[in-house]
Design a protein around this motif. Sequence first.
Motif, PDB file in Angstrom:
ATOM      1  N   ALA A 105      43.407  44.897  59.160  1.00 31.26           N
ATOM      2  CA  ALA A 105      44.538  45.343  58.186  1.00 31.26           C
ATOM      3  C   ALA A 105      44.185  44.842  56.767  1.00 31.26           C
ATOM      4  N   ALA A 106      43.696  43.690  56.599  1.00 35.07           N
ATOM      5  CA  ALA A 106      43.425  43.051  55.434  1.00 35.07           C
ATOM      6  C   ALA A 106      42.123  43.949  54.676  1.00 35.07           C
ATOM      7  N   GLY A 107      41.242  44.228  55.352  1.00 29.14           N
ATOM      8  CA  GLY A 107      40.030  45.040  55.023  1.00 29.14           C
ATOM      9  C   GLY A 107      40.517  46.442  54.454  1.00 29.14           C
ATOM     10  N   ILE A 108      41.522  46.950  55.176  1.00 34.33           N
ATOM     11  CA  ILE A 108      42.075  48.515  54.968  1.00 34.33           C
ATOM     12  C   ILE A 108      42.889  48.236  53.605  1.00 34.33           C
ATOM     13  N   LEU A 109      43.885  47.222  53.599  1.00 31.30           N
ATOM     14  CA  LEU A 109      44.500  47.014  52.475  1.00 31.30           C
ATOM     15  C   LEU A 109      43.857  46.719  51.118  1.00 31.30           C
ATOM     16  N   ALA A 110      42.874  46.128  51.278  1.00 32.64           N
ATOM     17  CA  ALA A 110      41.988  45.817  50.147  1.00 32.64           C
ATOM     18  C   ALA A 110      41.390  47.040  49.496  1.00 32.64           C
ATOM     19  N   ALA A 111      41.090  47.806  50.571  1.00 33.55           N
ATOM     20  CA  ALA A 111      40.296  49.191  50.221  1.00 33.55           C
ATOM     21  C   ALA A 111      41.420  50.129  49.604  1.00 33.55           C
ATOM     22  N   ILE A 112      42.415  50.068  49.965  1.00 34.51           N
ATOM     23  CA  ILE A 112      43.523  51.068  49.556  1.00 34.51           C
ATOM     24  C   ILE A 112      43.939  50.438  48.187  1.00 34.51           C
ATOM     25  N   TYR A 113      44.176  49.163  47.843  1.00 32.43           N
ATOM     26  CA  TYR A 113      44.671  48.745  46.863  1.00 32.43           C
ATOM     27  C   TYR A 113      43.562  48.867  45.710  1.00 32.43           C
ATOM     28  N   SER A 114      42.328  48.639  45.838  1.00 33.44           N
ATOM     29  CA  SER A 114      41.287  48.888  44.717  1.00 33.44           C
ATOM     30  C   SER A 114      41.285  50.198  44.204  1.00 33.44           C
ATOM     31  N   ASN A 115      41.909  51.244  44.845  1.00 31.78           N
ATOM     32  CA  ASN A 115      42.004  52.645  44.349  1.00 31.78           C
ATOM     33  C   ASN A 115      43.137  52.894  43.339  1.00 31.78           C
ATOM     34  N   GLU A 116      43.955  51.854  43.347  1.00 28.36           N
ATOM     35  CA  GLU A 116      45.216  51.935  42.639  1.00 28.36           C
ATOM     36  C   GLU A 116      45.104  51.284  41.262  1.00 28.36           C
ATOM     37  N   ILE A 117      44.255  50.451  40.991  1.00 27.83           N
ATOM     38  CA  ILE A 117      44.020  49.812  39.801  1.00 27.83           C
ATOM     39  C   ILE A 117      44.060  50.701  38.512  1.00 27.83           C
ATOM     40  N   VAL A 153      42.671  35.107  29.307  1.00 28.20           N
ATOM     41  CA  VAL A 153      41.423  34.663  30.112  1.00 28.20           C
ATOM     42  C   VAL A 153      40.557  35.803  30.353  1.00 28.20           C
ATOM     43  N   ILE A 154      41.035  37.045  30.653  1.00 25.79           N
ATOM     44  CA  ILE A 154      40.251  38.237  31.034  1.00 25.79           C
ATOM     45  C   ILE A 154      39.504  38.768  29.551  1.00 25.79           C
ATOM     46  N   GLN A 155      40.276  38.798  28.504  1.00 28.82           N
ATOM     47  CA  GLN A 155      39.564  39.343  27.432  1.00 28.82           C
ATOM     48  C   GLN A 155      38.421  38.380  26.752  1.00 28.82           C
ATOM     49  N   GLN A 156      38.550  37.125  27.203  1.00 29.37           N
ATOM     50  CA  GLN A 156      37.593  36.044  26.694  1.00 29.37           C
ATOM     51  C   GLN A 156      36.348  36.056  27.759  1.00 29.37           C
ATOM     52  N   THR A 157      36.871  36.194  28.923  1.00 28.04           N
ATOM     53  CA  THR A 157      35.847  36.205  29.953  1.00 28.04           C
ATOM     54  C   THR A 157      34.829  37.441  29.910  1.00 28.04           C
ATOM     55  N   LEU A 158      35.456  38.571  30.060  1.00 27.45           N
ATOM     56  CA  LEU A 158      34.744  39.767  30.061  1.00 27.45           C
ATOM     57  C   LEU A 158      34.424  40.337  28.790  1.00 27.45           C
ATOM     58  N   GLU A 159      34.825  39.693  27.574  1.00 31.46           N
ATOM     59  CA  GLU A 159      34.415  40.053  26.473  1.00 31.46           C
ATOM     60  C   GLU A 159      34.880  41.523  26.122  1.00 31.46           C
ATOM     61  N   CYS A 209      39.240  46.650  28.416  1.00 31.83           N
ATOM     62  CA  CYS A 209      38.835  45.972  29.472  1.00 31.83           C
ATOM     63  C   CYS A 209      39.117  46.616  30.728  1.00 31.83           C
ATOM     64  N   LYS A 210      39.281  47.829  30.686  1.00 38.91           N
ATOM     65  CA  LYS A 210      39.676  48.490  31.855  1.00 38.91           C
ATOM     66  C   LYS A 210      38.605  48.809  33.171  1.00 38.91           C
ATOM     67  N   ASP A 211      37.218  48.967  32.468  1.00 45.00           N
ATOM     68  CA  ASP A 211      36.160  49.403  33.376  1.00 45.00           C
ATOM     69  C   ASP A 211      35.617  48.206  33.911  1.00 45.00           C
ATOM     70  N   SER A 212      35.608  47.009  33.128  1.00 48.03           N
ATOM     71  CA  SER A 212      35.252  45.436  33.383  1.00 48.03           C
ATOM     72  C   SER A 212      35.988  44.951  34.615  1.00 48.03           C
ATOM     73  N   ASN A 215      35.825  46.935  37.807  1.00 47.74           N
ATOM     74  CA  ASN A 215      34.675  46.399  38.524  1.00 47.74           C
ATOM     75  C   ASN A 215      34.742  45.215  39.267  1.00 47.74           C
ATOM     76  N   LEU A 216      35.425  44.252  38.517  1.00 53.91           N
ATOM     77  CA  LEU A 216      35.708  42.743  38.955  1.00 53.91           C
ATOM     78  C   LEU A 216      36.561  43.176  40.186  1.00 53.91           C
ATOM     79  N   ILE A 217      37.583  43.926  40.041  1.00 49.08           N
ATOM     80  CA  ILE A 217      38.538  43.952  41.342  1.00 49.08           C
ATOM     81  C   ILE A 217      38.013  44.607  42.698  1.00 49.08           C
TER      82      ILE A 217
END
Length: 253
Positions: A105-117, A153-159, A209-212, A215-217
């Motif tokens: 269930a965790a694997g399926i939810l992770a796959a579904i959630y990544s598509n909603e980002i 944090v995201i803007q500084q880390t992912l530039e 930051c959208k693409d970076s 990719n992180l998610i």
Amino acid sequence: MEGCGVKCMKFLLFIFNFIIALCGLGLIVTGCLIHFGLANWIPIQEVAAVLQNEFLRSAVYMIIGAGALVFLIAICGCLGAILENRCLLVLYFLFLLIIFAAQLAAGILAAIYSNEITSFLDKEGKDFLEMDYGNKTAAADEASKLATKGWDVIQQTLECCGVDGQGDYANNPNVQGLYPDSCCMEQVEDPDTGMMVCAPGRDAYADGCKDSLENLIVQYSTIIGASAVGVACFELFCMLFAICICRNIGDDD
């Protein structure tokens, strides 16, 4: 006297459980790395604050807890196989079945959630940067403050800057200038406030930051999903071996 086939199953069950125990430790390490961040990875708590998602926030604790439980269950399976204890093997099978279902269930939810980002960043993400980012008034809720910290944090880390670029902050009344200090390529400490601000004459990051962030998610989701499904495959074999050994114990009796 037990046959060669049963001995092989006991040996394989022991080996598989040893591997699963190592996988359990691996899940714990993976959860800690995701929680604290590694190199250019961002701690998942910051990402969860930006995406305003409680499932993502609790996922790391679920991984660590599952890893610890998998390790203990694997030890139980090893003892059950060695001692040929029917009670231990039955408990082992039942607990492993529950963990198996939860991991799938965790694997399926992770796959579904990544598509909603993407849809979230394009709508809720931009709306937040335009209206609520940097709101330090008493009316600002805790989630908004955490999301602001997460974006910094995201803007500084992912530039990067904003979702699609600096323009996402154009109408934000809480931002002084065209963009926040966390978008700057170089920051210095303000001697008066002690806060990090843009260095004089330095530009801001031009890319959004959208693409970076997507990719992180995807990396996080892939690690969570692959770890859960990979360990679940080993667990499936162990459940089959446990059933076979239990049946053999019954025949011997």
